[in-house]
Design an enzyme around this catalytic site. Structure first.
Site, PDB file in Angstrom:
ATOM      1  N   SER A   1       3.704  -2.026  10.333  1.00 34.47           N
ATOM      2  CA  SER A   1       5.076  -1.909  10.563  1.00 34.47           C
ATOM      3  C   SER A   1       5.724  -3.330  10.166  1.00 34.47           C
ATOM      4  O   SER A   1       6.880  -3.563  10.602  1.00 34.47           O
ATOM      5  CB  SER A   1       5.602  -1.733  11.946  1.00 34.47           C
ATOM      6  OG  SER A   1       4.933  -0.169  12.188  1.00 34.47           O
TER       7      SER A   1
ATOM      8  N   GLU B   1      -5.190  -4.834  10.778  1.00 33.99           N
ATOM      9  CA  GLU B   1      -4.104  -4.101  10.887  1.00 33.99           C
ATOM     10  C   GLU B   1      -4.173  -3.081  12.051  1.00 33.99           C
ATOM     11  O   GLU B   1      -5.406  -2.391  12.212  1.00 33.99           O
ATOM     12  CB  GLU B   1      -4.153  -2.990   9.635  1.00 33.99           C
ATOM     13  CG  GLU B   1      -4.077  -3.671   8.355  1.00 33.99           C
ATOM     14  CD  GLU B   1      -3.388  -2.441   7.129  1.00 33.99           C
ATOM     15  OE1 GLU B   1      -2.161  -2.819   6.602  1.00 33.99           O
ATOM     16  OE2 GLU B   1      -4.018  -1.583   7.095  1.00 33.99           O
TER      17      GLU B   1
ATOM     18  N   GLY C   1       2.446   2.284  10.830  1.00 33.75           N
ATOM     19  CA  GLY C   1       3.689   3.474  10.508  1.00 33.75           C
ATOM     20  C   GLY C   1       4.152   3.813  11.842  1.00 33.75           C
ATOM     21  O   GLY C   1       4.789   5.068  11.936  1.00 33.75           O
TER      22      GLY C   1
ATOM     23  N   ASN D   1       0.913  -1.296  -0.053  1.00 35.81           N
ATOM     24  CA  ASN D   1      -0.216   0.042   0.041  1.00 35.81           C
ATOM     25  C   ASN D   1       0.821   1.322   0.047  1.00 35.81           C
ATOM     26  O   ASN D   1       1.620   1.632   0.927  1.00 35.81           O
ATOM     27  CB  ASN D   1      -0.936   0.027   1.311  1.00 35.81           C
ATOM     28  CG  ASN D   1      -1.748   1.324   1.474  1.00 35.81           C
ATOM     29  OD1 ASN D   1      -1.691   2.154   0.489  1.00 35.81           O
ATOM     30  ND2 ASN D   1      -2.531   1.316   2.684  1.00 35.81           N
TER      31      ASN D   1
ATOM     32  N   HIS E   1      -9.530   0.833   5.101  1.00 35.29           N
ATOM     33  CA  HIS E   1      -8.293   0.997   5.943  1.00 35.29           C
ATOM     34  C   HIS E   1      -8.597   1.970   6.907  1.00 35.29           C
ATOM     35  O   HIS E   1      -9.257   2.904   6.826  1.00 35.29           O
ATOM     36  CB  HIS E   1      -7.503   1.773   4.962  1.00 35.29           C
ATOM     37  CG  HIS E   1      -5.875   1.619   5.253  1.00 35.29           C
ATOM     38  ND1 HIS E   1      -5.434   2.618   6.194  1.00 35.29           N
ATOM     39  CD2 HIS E   1      -4.865   0.757   5.107  1.00 35.29           C
ATOM     40  CE1 HIS E   1      -4.091   2.347   6.624  1.00 35.29           C
ATOM     41  NE2 HIS E   1      -3.664   1.232   5.939  1.00 35.29           N
TER      42      HIS E   1
ATOM     43  N   GLY F   1       3.114  -1.112   4.360  1.00 39.99           N
ATOM     44  CA  GLY F   1       2.856   0.294   3.813  1.00 39.99           C
ATOM     45  C   GLY F   1       4.476   0.762   3.583  1.00 39.99           C
ATOM     46  O   GLY F   1       4.870   0.582   2.484  1.00 39.99           O
ATOM     47  N   GLY F   2       5.049   1.512   4.601  1.00 41.53           N
ATOM     48  CA  GLY F   2       6.104   1.955   4.431  1.00 41.53           C
ATOM     49  C   GLY F   2       7.273   1.219   3.652  1.00 41.53           C
ATOM     50  O   GLY F   2       7.964   1.715   2.964  1.00 41.53           O
TER      51      GLY F   2
ATOM     52  N   GLU G   1      -6.757   4.255   8.064  1.00 44.91           N
ATOM     53  CA  GLU G   1      -6.417   5.839   7.777  1.00 44.91           C
ATOM     54  C   GLU G   1      -7.761   6.566   7.489  1.00 44.91           C
ATOM     55  O   GLU G   1      -8.003   7.843   7.712  1.00 44.91           O
ATOM     56  CB  GLU G   1      -5.458   6.049   6.785  1.00 44.91           C
ATOM     57  CG  GLU G   1      -3.775   5.798   7.661  1.00 44.91           C
ATOM     58  CD  GLU G   1      -2.876   5.274   6.850  1.00 44.91           C
ATOM     59  OE1 GLU G   1      -2.796   5.365   5.576  1.00 44.91           O
ATOM     60  OE2 GLU G   1      -1.975   4.789   7.637  1.00 44.91           O
TER      61      GLU G   1
ATOM     62  N   LYS H   1       0.122   4.285  -0.110  1.00 43.44           N
ATOM     63  CA  LYS H   1      -0.524   5.351   0.333  1.00 43.44           C
ATOM     64  C   LYS H   1      -0.169   6.661  -0.446  1.00 43.44           C
ATOM     65  O   LYS H   1      -0.371   6.345  -1.664  1.00 43.44           O
ATOM     66  CB  LYS H   1       0.093   5.350   1.972  1.00 43.44           C
ATOM     67  CG  LYS H   1      -0.241   4.147   2.606  1.00 43.44           C
ATOM     68  CD  LYS H   1      -0.066   4.282   4.161  1.00 43.44           C
ATOM     69  CE  LYS H   1      -0.108   2.922   4.750  1.00 43.44           C
ATOM     70  NZ  LYS H   1      -0.233   3.139   6.219  1.00 43.44           N
TER      71      LYS H   1
HETATM   72  P1  13P Z   1       2.926   0.441   7.681  1.00 41.60           P
HETATM   73  O1  13P Z   1       3.681  -0.704   7.153  1.00 41.60           O
HETATM   74  O2  13P Z   1       3.918   1.624   6.975  1.00 41.60           O
HETATM   75  O3  13P Z   1       2.948   0.502   9.229  1.00 41.60           O
HETATM   76  O4  13P Z   1       1.589   0.573   7.081  1.00 41.60           O
HETATM   77  C1  13P Z   1       0.762  -0.516   7.026  1.00 41.60           C
HETATM   78  C2  13P Z   1      -0.531  -0.252   6.472  1.00 41.60           C
HETATM   79  O5  13P Z   1      -1.353   0.710   6.728  1.00 41.60           O
HETATM   80  C3  13P Z   1      -0.643  -0.993   5.237  1.00 41.60           C
HETATM   81  O6  13P Z   1      -1.921  -0.716   4.745  1.00 41.60           O
END
Ligand code: 13P
Length: 254
Positions: free
Chosen positions: A213, A167, A173, A9, A95, A234-235, A97, A11
């Site tokens: 993470s 998640e 994050g 993802n 998600h 994510g990251g 967020e 983002k």
């Molecule tokens: P991170 O891997 O950056 O923590 O993000 C996870 C995420 O929200 C994937 O959708």
């Protein structure tokens, strides 16, 4: 046998040029990986460019969100049909967020999920508790409420096109991933819930992936858990070496 699923993802990151570079590098590193189903979800404006780079590889294209309806006066929204048109196989809905920063509720997420499935998309449905909810022992009730609200009226056939991503909000994050044991417990709970609602076949075939993470250092421990079928990254998915390493770890431990 559940085929492991790893999705990136991206983002609200990358530029047109860096998204293309990232896609190109991923195709080179993991474009032929057969043991893991892989998808990347770039920002909307780069879907076509990334899709073009992924063409001919085994990496699928996904989007990060969609509107429930296919057309109409919804300024700024993108429809499931448009995502299919742009070459997407997958879409992320629910998600955290979007739940927490943009106020999306389960009934809206449910409508999106239905709209996406009707357009023949595959859906990554995200669920997860906040730190306060975990501390007050509400993890299971929160996850159950999100699942029940989003998957209401979904048929077993439709569920076959859904991957559930657990998640925990506190792990996203933050660099603080859930421990393998914490993740496994919630994944087990989700599988049990699926069993109760959809029956044993659906419960054993539905993939439940972990997000929060995940990186190449902690992926093996998480993916070794019997009910952790992959990762939503994510990251670390913004770095081709990292993401490729996670995919290869999934291929070797599952
Ligand atoms: P991170 O891997 O950056 O923590 O993000 C996870 C995420 O929200 C994937 O959708």
């Amino acid at each position: 046998m559940r085929k492991p699923f790893v999705a990136g993802n991206w983002k609200m990151n990358t530029t047109a040029a860096s998204a293309e570079c990232l896609a190109e590098a991923l195709v080179q590193k993991i474009g032929h990986q057969e043991k893991v189903e892989v998808a990347v979800c770039p920002p909307f404006p780069y879907l076509f460019r990334v899709g073009a780079k992924l063409a001919g590889s085994r990496i699928a294209l996904g989007a990060q969100n969609c509107h429930p309806d296919n057309r109409g006066a919804f300024t700024g929204e993108v429809s499931p049909m448009m995502l299919v048109d742009a070459g997407c196989k997958w879409v992320i809905v629910g998600h955290s967020e979007r739940r927490h920063l943009l106020g999306e509720k389960d009934d809206f997420i449910h409508r999106k999920l239905v709209g996406a499935l009707l357009a023949n998309l595959h859906v990554i449905l995200c669920v997860g508790e906040t730190l306060d909810q975990r501390r007050s022992n509400q993890t299971e009730i929160v996850v159950e409420t999100q699942l029940a609200g989003s998957l209401e009226s979904i048929s077993s056939d439709q569920l076959a096109r859904v991957v559930i991503a657990y998640e925990p909000v506190w792990a996203i994050g933050t660099g603080q991933n859930a421990t393998p044991d914490q993740a496994e417990k919630v994944h087990q709970f989700i599988r049990g819930w699926l069993d109760g609602q959809f029956g044993e076949t659906c419960a054993t075939t539905t993939r439940i992936v972990y997000g929060g993470s995940v990186n190449s250092g902690n992926a093996a421990g998480l993916l070794q858990q019997p009910n952790v079928d992959g990762a939503l990254v994510g990251g670390a998915s913004l770095n081709a070496d990292e993401f490729a390493a996670i995919v290869n770890i999934a291929a070797s431990v599952k």
